[in-house]
Design a protein around this motif. Structure first.
Motif, PDB file in Angstrom:
ATOM      1  N   PRO A   1       0.856  -1.191   0.000  1.00 45.37           N
ATOM      2  CA  PRO A   1       0.000   0.000   0.000  1.00 45.37           C
ATOM      3  C   PRO A   1       0.893   1.243   0.000  1.00 45.37           C
ATOM      4  O   PRO A   1       2.040   1.203   0.442  1.00 45.37           O
ATOM      5  N   VAL A   2       0.323   2.326  -0.509  1.00 51.23           N
ATOM      6  CA  VAL A   2       1.073   3.576  -0.623  1.00 51.23           C
ATOM      7  C   VAL A   2       0.715   4.498   0.524  1.00 51.23           C
ATOM      8  O   VAL A   2      -0.473   4.812   0.728  1.00 51.23           O
ATOM      9  N   GLN A   3       1.723   4.917   1.267  1.00 54.00           N
ATOM     10  CA  GLN A   3       1.497   5.837   2.373  1.00 54.00           C
ATOM     11  C   GLN A   3       1.923   7.245   1.972  1.00 54.00           C
ATOM     12  O   GLN A   3       2.920   7.431   1.280  1.00 54.00           O
ATOM     13  N   SER A   4       1.173   8.230   2.454  1.00 52.57           N
ATOM     14  CA  SER A   4       1.540   9.624   2.249  1.00 52.57           C
ATOM     15  C   SER A   4       1.143  10.438   3.475  1.00 52.57           C
ATOM     16  O   SER A   4       0.140  10.132   4.121  1.00 52.57           O
ATOM     17  N   PRO A   5       1.937  11.450   3.815  1.00 50.72           N
ATOM     18  CA  PRO A   5       3.240  11.773   3.222  1.00 50.72           C
ATOM     19  C   PRO A   5       4.322  10.788   3.677  1.00 50.72           C
ATOM     20  O   PRO A   5       4.070   9.957   4.547  1.00 50.72           O
ATOM     21  N   GLN A   6       5.502  10.900   3.107  1.00 53.36           N
ATOM     22  CA  GLN A   6       6.612  10.045   3.533  1.00 53.36           C
ATOM     23  C   GLN A   6       7.150  10.504   4.871  1.00 53.36           C
ATOM     24  O   GLN A   6       7.621   9.701   5.680  1.00 53.36           O
ATOM     25  N   ALA A   7       7.087  11.816   5.101  1.00 47.88           N
ATOM     26  CA  ALA A   7       7.575  12.365   6.358  1.00 47.88           C
ATOM     27  C   ALA A   7       6.814  13.636   6.679  1.00 47.88           C
ATOM     28  O   ALA A   7       6.359  14.342   5.768  1.00 47.88           O
ATOM     29  N   VAL A   8       6.682  13.904   7.960  1.00 45.63           N
ATOM     30  CA  VAL A   8       6.005  15.133   8.390  1.00 45.63           C
ATOM     31  C   VAL A   8       6.627  15.593   9.701  1.00 45.63           C
ATOM     32  O   VAL A   8       6.963  14.777  10.561  1.00 45.63           O
ATOM     33  N   ILE A   9       6.793  16.905   9.797  1.00 43.02           N
ATOM     34  CA  ILE A   9       7.350  17.499  11.021  1.00 43.02           C
ATOM     35  C   ILE A   9       6.304  18.422  11.628  1.00 43.02           C
ATOM     36  O   ILE A   9       5.728  19.267  10.917  1.00 43.02           O
ATOM     37  N   LEU A  10       6.050  18.245  12.902  1.00 42.83           N
ATOM     38  CA  LEU A  10       5.032  19.028  13.586  1.00 42.83           C
ATOM     39  C   LEU A  10       5.629  19.704  14.809  1.00 42.83           C
ATOM     40  O   LEU A  10       6.645  19.260  15.355  1.00 42.83           O
TER      41      LEU A  10
END
Lengths: 110, 115
Positions: free
Chosen positions: A3-12
């Motif tokens: 399966p395709v996950q999005s986003p690959q990375a996230v900064i909060l």
């Protein structure tokens, strides 16, 4: 097929919200969500079965849209402890095998 | 408490060596899995077993074999280790059915380096 996950990375920043998506090209029976902190084993968060249900666990919830063959993980008012890599695992039916996505790296900063 | 134990946390082997990675679970689970985890590729299934002496290939079985002689133990075997098998290996187990819907419980992983 993964399966395709999005986003690959996230900064909060602490207190912000995030959404992680998981899409499959195959019909889904179930979607599992796991979190892996750096250097540790993946840990189960929640499972969603076909039926379009939404589940919640503290400030983390998820939805499953079987028509669109996708699931979304919602992290509300993020905490530092939410940092890690989130994986979705999809199951095609009664087969207990899961196929995992490549993961989404979530970093929560103070 | 649920427990999946992998025998080694770190392992260094030489090219061509036969390598055994061991996994033991104490939950009486029918299913056991071996995954490989590489940066940017996520968790990829190598082999799984749904009963003693039963096994099925996963998505990347080439270069690996498995053994399950007892319900609680699942071994991954690299017949002739190669450098491209340097990776983190994760073992997991789950029940076949029931209320927990095949939740997988993971071990801490074995980081294998093949030189």
């Amino acid at each position: 097929q993964q399966p395709v996950q999005s986003p690959q990375a996230v900064i909060l920043r602490e207190g912000e919200d995030a959404v992680i998506n998981c899409s499959s090209s195959k019909a889904l029976y179930s979607v599992h969500w796991y979190r892996q902190k750096h250097g540790e084993a993946p840990v189960f968060l929640m499972i969603l079965l076909k039926g379009g249900e939404q589940k919640g666990h503290d400030k983390i919830s998820a939805s499953f849209n079987e028509k669109k063959q996708q699931s979304s993980l919602y992290l509300t008012a993020s905490q530092l402890s939410y940092s890690g890599t989130y994986f979705c695992g999809t199951g095609p039916g009664s087969n207990y095998k899961l196929t995992f996505g490549k993961g989404t790296l979530l970093t929560v900063n103070p | 408490d649920v427990k999946v134990t992998q025998s080694s946390r770190y392992l260094v082997k030489r090219t061509g060596e036969k390598v055994f990675l061991e996994c033991v679970q104490d939950m009486d689970h029918e299913n056991m899995f071996w995954y490989r985890q590489d940066p940017g590729l996520g968790l990829r299934l190598i082999y799984f077993s749904y009963d003693v002496k039963m096994k099925e290939k996963g998505d990347i079985p080439e270069g690996y074999s498995v053994s399950r002689e007892k319900k609680e133990r699942f071994s991954l075997i690299l017949e002739s280790a190669s450098t491209n098998q340097t990776s983190m290996y994760l073992c997991a187990s789950s029940l076949i059915a029931g209320g927990n819907q095949n939740i997988q419980y993971f071990g801490a992983g074995t980081r294998l380096s093949v030189l």
